[in-house]
Design an enzyme around this catalytic site. Structure first.
Site, short mmCIF file in Angstrom:
data_model
loop_
_atom_site.label_atom_id
_atom_site.label_comp_id
_atom_site.label_asym_id
_atom_site.label_seq_id
_atom_site.Cartn_x
_atom_site.Cartn_y
_atom_site.Cartn_z
N CYS A 146 36.68 101.77 2.93
CA CYS A 146 36.32 100.71 3.65
C CYS A 146 35.24 99.44 2.79
O CYS A 146 35.64 98.35 2.97
CB CYS A 146 35.45 100.84 5.10
SG CYS A 146 33.77 101.80 4.78
N HIS A 195 40.49 96.08 8.29
CA HIS A 195 39.40 97.02 7.60
C HIS A 195 40.44 98.02 7.21
O HIS A 195 41.52 98.43 7.39
CB HIS A 195 38.41 97.63 8.52
CG HIS A 195 38.96 98.58 9.85
ND1 HIS A 195 38.31 99.52 10.16
CD2 HIS A 195 40.14 98.40 10.27
CE1 HIS A 195 39.27 100.08 11.40
NE2 HIS A 195 40.42 99.43 11.39
N HIS A 237 30.32 102.48 8.35
CA HIS A 237 31.69 101.80 8.19
C HIS A 237 31.66 100.21 8.15
O HIS A 237 30.66 99.76 8.72
CB HIS A 237 32.46 101.99 9.55
CG HIS A 237 33.90 101.55 9.20
ND1 HIS A 237 34.87 101.89 8.26
CD2 HIS A 237 34.77 100.68 10.01
CE1 HIS A 237 36.15 101.47 8.42
NE2 HIS A 237 36.06 100.41 9.60
#
Length: 311
Positions: free
Chosen positions: A216, A281, A269
């Site tokens: 990520c 993402h 994240h």
């Protein structure tokens, strides 16, 4: 910490391991010279990829031609290992750059006085480096950057860690210095999102920093770097810099961070706001890069802060 020497990455993508004992037998493809990154990824099952994360085997990755600082060397089971710091990957773990271990065979001596020269940077998803007009040498990732030695209409001659090579002109852009300048005519935030769309359906890779697979924060890092913006490597560090943005003021290209305990715990994240309450993402090992609606996103309640780096 004393620096033993400066070296350059001599494989398409060097995986940076937590410890020399972190790799498994199946990871030999990623430890070789040349590294077989595509074959390594294709060889692993979903469980194998999950294990990279669950056992914290991998820290990050480095692209071909990147410079690293070697601070320690050792031999384990007959294989040489180098502990490196990666100056271009900012981290709170070390002021000099992201730390980890790579096989020594994947490093060569640094080519000096070339950092600020004109460079050819790969802007295709991937590109082949050629020995000549017909002989391929190595498949390179998006954003691999090499010093330019000469140009024709179809080819760009570059200096590699191992000598001279050629890239197709259609696969690269020419930049002066190590990073591309910001384009004042382009809304950089929207440009970040458009670059991200190119990688939709690319499988997630823990520690991934190449177009063979991103995690990520690696995905956010690469998309910003395309526009000449260096941000920290990890989401937890990215969330502490940039400009704080209120939820009502979000624009495409802003980074959205998510934390455990409904947003009150540790950040785990990051995604990129894509406009219209959507986010692009690289989600998790079992998925691929995707666009999601934030109103139904499973981590929506964990959104804790938003940051902007592109202004």
């Amino acid at each position: 910490m004393s620096i033993l020497k400066r070296m350059m990455v001599a494989v398409s993508v060097a995986t940076v391991w937590t410890k020399p004992e972190s790799p498994r037998p199946m990871d030999e493809l990623a430890l070789k010279y040349p590294a077989e990154i595509r074959e390594w990824l294709g060889h692993m099952t979903l469980e194998d990829k999950l294990d990279l994360c669950l056992e914290n085997r991998v820290q990050t990755q480095i692209l071909y031609g990147s410079c690293v600082l070697v601070v320690e060397e050792m031999v384990r089971e007959g294989k040489g290992w180098s502990k490196v710091l990666i100056p271009q990957q900012e981290t709170r773990k070390d002021d000099l750059g992201y730390p980890g271990w790579v096989p020594s065979c994947q490093l060569v001596g640094e080519a000096k006085a070339l950092v600020d020269t004109k460079r050819a940077e790969v802007i295709s998803d991937k590109a082949w480096l050629y020995k000549n007009s017909t002989e391929r040498l190595i498949e390179l990732s998006y954003l691999t950057s090499l010093p330019v030695l000469g140009e024709t209409k179809e080819w760009v001659k570059v200096l590699t860690p191992e000598g001279e090579g050629y890239l197709k002109a259609d696969d690269i852009r020419l930049i002066d210095g190590p990073l591309a300048p910001k384009d004042g005519e382009t809304h950089t935030g929207r440009g970040i999102v458009e670059q991200g769309r190119r990688f939709l359906n690319l499988p997630y890779l823990w520690g991934g920093m190449s177009s063979f697979g991103y995690d990520c924060s690696g995905f956010a890092y690469a998309l910003h770097r395309y526009f000449g913006i260096l941000i920290p490597r990890d989401a937890s560090d990215q969330a502490k810099q940039g400009t704080l943005v209120d939820k009502e003021q979000l624009e495409p290209g802003d980074l959205l961070f998510f934390a455990h305990e409904d947003g009150k715990g540790a950040i785990h994240h990051v995604g990129i706001y894509a406009g219209d309450n959507q986010m692009i993402h690289s989600p998790e090992t079992i998925k691929c890069i995707e666009i999601v609606d934030l109103s139904t996103f499973k981590l929506a309640k964990e959104h804790c802060v938003s940051r902007r780096y592109w202004e």
